[in-house]
Design a protein around this motif. Structure first.
Motif, PDB file in Angstrom:
ATOM      1  N   VAL A 145       0.947  -1.090  -0.084  1.00 53.12           N
ATOM      2  CA  VAL A 145      -0.076  -0.004  -0.105  1.00 53.12           C
ATOM      3  C   VAL A 145       0.853   1.339  -0.019  1.00 53.12           C
ATOM      4  CG1 VAL A 145      -1.840   1.267   1.192  1.00 53.12           C
ATOM      5  CG2 VAL A 145      -1.890  -1.292   1.062  1.00 53.12           C
ATOM      6  N   ILE A 146       2.072   1.298   0.952  1.00 54.22           N
ATOM      7  CA  ILE A 146       2.945   2.578   0.690  1.00 54.22           C
ATOM      8  C   ILE A 146       3.504   2.578  -0.468  1.00 54.22           C
ATOM      9  CG2 ILE A 146       5.058   3.262   1.973  1.00 54.22           C
ATOM     10  CD1 ILE A 146       4.328   1.656   4.373  1.00 54.22           C
ATOM     11  N   GLY A 147       3.758   1.584  -1.277  1.00 53.02           N
ATOM     12  CA  GLY A 147       4.472   1.611  -2.564  1.00 53.02           C
ATOM     13  C   GLY A 147       3.523   2.085  -3.544  1.00 53.02           C
ATOM     14  N   LEU A 148       2.233   1.682  -3.349  1.00 53.10           N
ATOM     15  CA  LEU A 148       1.493   2.118  -4.301  1.00 53.10           C
ATOM     16  C   LEU A 148       1.018   3.540  -4.156  1.00 53.10           C
ATOM     17  CD1 LEU A 148      -0.608   1.348  -6.651  1.00 53.10           C
ATOM     18  CD2 LEU A 148      -2.397   0.744  -4.896  1.00 53.10           C
ATOM     19  N   THR A 149       0.928   4.000  -3.323  1.00 56.31           N
ATOM     20  CA  THR A 149       0.601   5.430  -2.617  1.00 56.31           C
ATOM     21  C   THR A 149       1.550   6.305  -3.041  1.00 56.31           C
ATOM     22  OG1 THR A 149      -0.515   4.896  -0.734  1.00 56.31           O
ATOM     23  CG2 THR A 149       0.179   7.241  -0.832  1.00 56.31           C
ATOM     24  N   ALA A 150       3.042   5.808  -3.079  1.00 58.16           N
ATOM     25  CA  ALA A 150       4.215   6.472  -3.305  1.00 58.16           C
ATOM     26  C   ALA A 150       4.050   6.682  -4.745  1.00 58.16           C
ATOM     27  CB  ALA A 150       5.446   5.976  -2.754  1.00 58.16           C
ATOM     28  N   GLY A 151       4.028   5.722  -5.559  1.00 55.08           N
ATOM     29  CA  GLY A 151       3.785   5.585  -6.889  1.00 55.08           C
ATOM     30  C   GLY A 151       2.738   6.563  -7.533  1.00 55.08           C
ATOM     31  N   VAL A 152       1.651   6.737  -6.916  1.00 58.79           N
ATOM     32  CA  VAL A 152       0.624   7.671  -7.330  1.00 58.79           C
ATOM     33  C   VAL A 152       1.114   8.960  -7.094  1.00 58.79           C
ATOM     34  CG1 VAL A 152      -1.763   8.358  -7.379  1.00 58.79           C
ATOM     35  CG2 VAL A 152      -1.112   5.999  -7.219  1.00 58.79           C
ATOM     36  N   SER A 153       1.576   9.275  -5.950  1.00 56.96           N
ATOM     37  CA  SER A 153       2.204  10.807  -5.568  1.00 56.96           C
ATOM     38  C   SER A 153       3.279  10.947  -6.594  1.00 56.96           C
ATOM     39  CB  SER A 153       2.542  10.643  -4.027  1.00 56.96           C
ATOM     40  OG  SER A 153       1.616  10.244  -3.276  1.00 56.96           O
ATOM     41  N   PHE A 154       4.063  10.081  -7.009  1.00 58.19           N
ATOM     42  CA  PHE A 154       5.294  10.449  -8.022  1.00 58.19           C
ATOM     43  C   PHE A 154       4.719  10.703  -9.428  1.00 58.19           C
ATOM     44  CE2 PHE A 154       7.646   9.145 -11.458  1.00 58.19           C
ATOM     45  CZ  PHE A 154       8.912   9.828 -11.470  1.00 58.19           C
ATOM     46  N   LEU A 155       3.750   9.836  -9.728  1.00 59.41           N
ATOM     47  CA  LEU A 155       2.950  10.419 -11.239  1.00 59.41           C
ATOM     48  C   LEU A 155       2.425  11.929 -11.162  1.00 59.41           C
ATOM     49  CD1 LEU A 155       1.669   6.737 -12.015  1.00 59.41           C
ATOM     50  CD2 LEU A 155       3.480   8.051 -13.138  1.00 59.41           C
ATOM     51  N   LEU A 156       1.852  11.882 -10.146  1.00 54.81           N
ATOM     52  CA  LEU A 156       1.149  13.474 -10.047  1.00 54.81           C
ATOM     53  C   LEU A 156       2.139  14.226  -9.893  1.00 54.81           C
ATOM     54  CD1 LEU A 156      -1.750  12.573  -7.465  1.00 54.81           C
ATOM     55  CD2 LEU A 156      -2.165  12.872  -9.933  1.00 54.81           C
ATOM     56  N   TRP A 157       3.293  14.352  -9.227  1.00 57.67           N
ATOM     57  CA  TRP A 157       4.274  15.432  -8.909  1.00 57.67           C
ATOM     58  C   TRP A 157       4.908  15.623 -10.256  1.00 57.67           C
ATOM     59  CZ3 TRP A 157       9.659  14.011  -9.293  1.00 57.67           C
ATOM     60  CH2 TRP A 157      10.537  15.233  -9.048  1.00 57.67           C
ATOM     61  N   TRP A 158       5.167  14.210 -11.085  1.00 57.39           N
ATOM     62  CA  TRP A 158       5.987  14.186 -12.056  1.00 57.39           C
ATOM     63  C   TRP A 158       5.258  15.063 -13.250  1.00 57.39           C
ATOM     64  CZ3 TRP A 158       4.852  12.140 -16.830  1.00 57.39           C
ATOM     65  CH2 TRP A 158       6.082  12.217 -17.865  1.00 57.39           C
ATOM     66  N   ALA A 159       3.919  14.703 -13.412  1.00 54.91           N
ATOM     67  CA  ALA A 159       2.998  15.268 -14.522  1.00 54.91           C
ATOM     68  C   ALA A 159       2.942  16.735 -14.285  1.00 54.91           C
ATOM     69  CB  ALA A 159       1.667  14.756 -14.280  1.00 54.91           C
ATOM     70  N   ARG A 160       2.781  17.424 -12.976  1.00 61.64           N
ATOM     71  CA  ARG A 160       3.068  18.666 -12.673  1.00 61.64           C
ATOM     72  C   ARG A 160       4.133  19.565 -13.146  1.00 61.64           C
ATOM     73  NH1 ARG A 160       3.181  20.895  -6.812  1.00 61.64           N
ATOM     74  NH2 ARG A 160       5.376  20.236  -7.215  1.00 61.64           N
ATOM     75  N   ASP A 161       5.369  18.522 -12.769  1.00 59.75           N
ATOM     76  CA  ASP A 161       6.710  19.124 -13.078  1.00 59.75           C
ATOM     77  C   ASP A 161       6.813  19.458 -14.613  1.00 59.75           C
ATOM     78  OD1 ASP A 161       9.383  20.189 -11.920  1.00 59.75           O
ATOM     79  OD2 ASP A 161       9.960  18.330 -13.120  1.00 59.75           O
ATOM     80  N   ALA A 162       6.405  18.155 -15.246  1.00 60.54           N
ATOM     81  CA  ALA A 162       6.609  18.228 -16.834  1.00 60.54           C
ATOM     82  C   ALA A 162       5.697  19.320 -17.364  1.00 60.54           C
ATOM     83  CB  ALA A 162       6.266  16.649 -17.412  1.00 60.54           C
ATOM     84  N   VAL A 163       4.577  19.329 -17.039  1.00 56.71           N
ATOM     85  CA  VAL A 163       3.877  20.534 -17.502  1.00 56.71           C
ATOM     86  C   VAL A 163       4.539  21.966 -17.339  1.00 56.71           C
ATOM     87  CG1 VAL A 163       1.639  21.639 -17.098  1.00 56.71           C
ATOM     88  CG2 VAL A 163       1.470  19.209 -17.296  1.00 56.71           C
ATOM     89  N   GLY A 164       4.950  22.152 -16.041  1.00 52.59           N
ATOM     90  CA  GLY A 164       5.518  23.273 -15.733  1.00 52.59           C
ATOM     91  C   GLY A 164       6.935  23.394 -16.614  1.00 52.59           C
ATOM     92  N   MET A 165       7.742  22.442 -16.882  1.00 49.88           N
ATOM     93  CA  MET A 165       8.726  22.772 -18.029  1.00 49.88           C
ATOM     94  C   MET A 165       8.045  23.140 -19.264  1.00 49.88           C
ATOM     95  SD  MET A 165      11.334  19.431 -16.810  1.00 49.88           S
ATOM     96  CE  MET A 165      12.357  20.209 -18.024  1.00 49.88           C
TER      97      MET A 165
END
Length: 241
Positions: free
Chosen positions: A150-170
């Motif tokens: 569950v921790i790994g799944l939560t971390a993965g979803v959080s990473f994808l959301l953060w990565w998408a936001r950073d990529a859009v910002g770039m």
């Protein structure tokens, strides 16, 4: 007077040292990731096909490699990120812009994929330990894997959301100036040998072949497993020397 004989502008020497430190941290993190995946997958392949009397030793070795890989990956990647942030902060102070980071989203995805594969290999350890006769260790590890899923799944979803936001910002910052100007006191990647990319590609292909063998996508001979492991480690270690 040659440009390199001129005194460097304020902060240029310090920035060059920061960039060198970030490059070294990046290399250490990549070597740790390549070595962890190569050693873990190779040990599991060998344990899976070893005689019954050798299976417990190789299964325990796989568990030890996995236990050591997690903190090593976390520490090396934390140091890499910390040094990279210091470089970008200093570049903005000196030049008002930072170097273009177009490859940063792809690099982060590759690192995240490395973590995912490492955790998947760790998740297959209970079954490997059980086949080797280490039932008590398999039971404890099964509980740990289920608790951390569950921790790994939560971390993965959080990473994808953060990565998408950073990529859009770039992407939104793309029309702006593409990074700090070059300087003769820090020649950058163009001044280093170009063999590094080929070696990293070789290491990545060797790791992919070992992971594929662990996933039973192909069944290489034992000699090939050792050869691929050696190729991954050698390519990673000698890169950017």
């Amino acid at each position: 007077m040659l440009l390199t004989e001129m005194p460097p502008p304020p902060g240029a020497v310090e920035l060059a040292a920061l960039r060198a430190g970030a490059r070294a941290a990046r290399r250490n993190a990549c070597v740790a990731l390549v070595a962890s995946l190569a050693l873990l997958s190779a040990a599991q392949v060998l344990a899976d096909r070893s005689p019954r009397e050798h299976a417990p030793t190789l299964a325990a070795l796989s568990l030890a490699i996995f236990a050591a890989a997690l903190p090593v990956l976390a520490v090396t990647q934390y140091v890499w990120g910390r040094r990279a942030r210091r470089v970008r902060h200093r570049e903005r102070e000196l030049y008002a812009v930072a170097r273009s980071g177009r490859a940063r989203p792809l690099t982060r995805l590759a690192v995240a994929a490395g973590w995912a594969v490492t955790l998947l290999l760790g998740g297959s350890l209970p079954q490997l330990l059980r086949r080797a006769g280490l039932e008590s260790a398999a039971t404890v590890l099964t509980w740990a894997v289920e608790a951390s899923a569950v921790i790994g799944l939560t971390a993965g979803v959080s990473f994808l959301l953060w990565w998408a936001r950073d990529a859009v910002g770039m992407l939104t910052r793309a029309p702006r100036p593409a990074g700090s100007p070059g300087d003769p006191w820090d020649p950058g990647p163009g001044a280093r040998p170009r063999t590094g990319a080929a070696l990293w590609t070789g290491a990545a292909l060797a790791v992919a072949a070992l992971v594929g063998a662990r996933a039973h996508l192909w069944e290489p001979a034992t000699g090939w497993v050792y050869a691929l492991l050696t190729a991954a480690l050698v390519c990673g270690v000698v890169t950017d020397e």
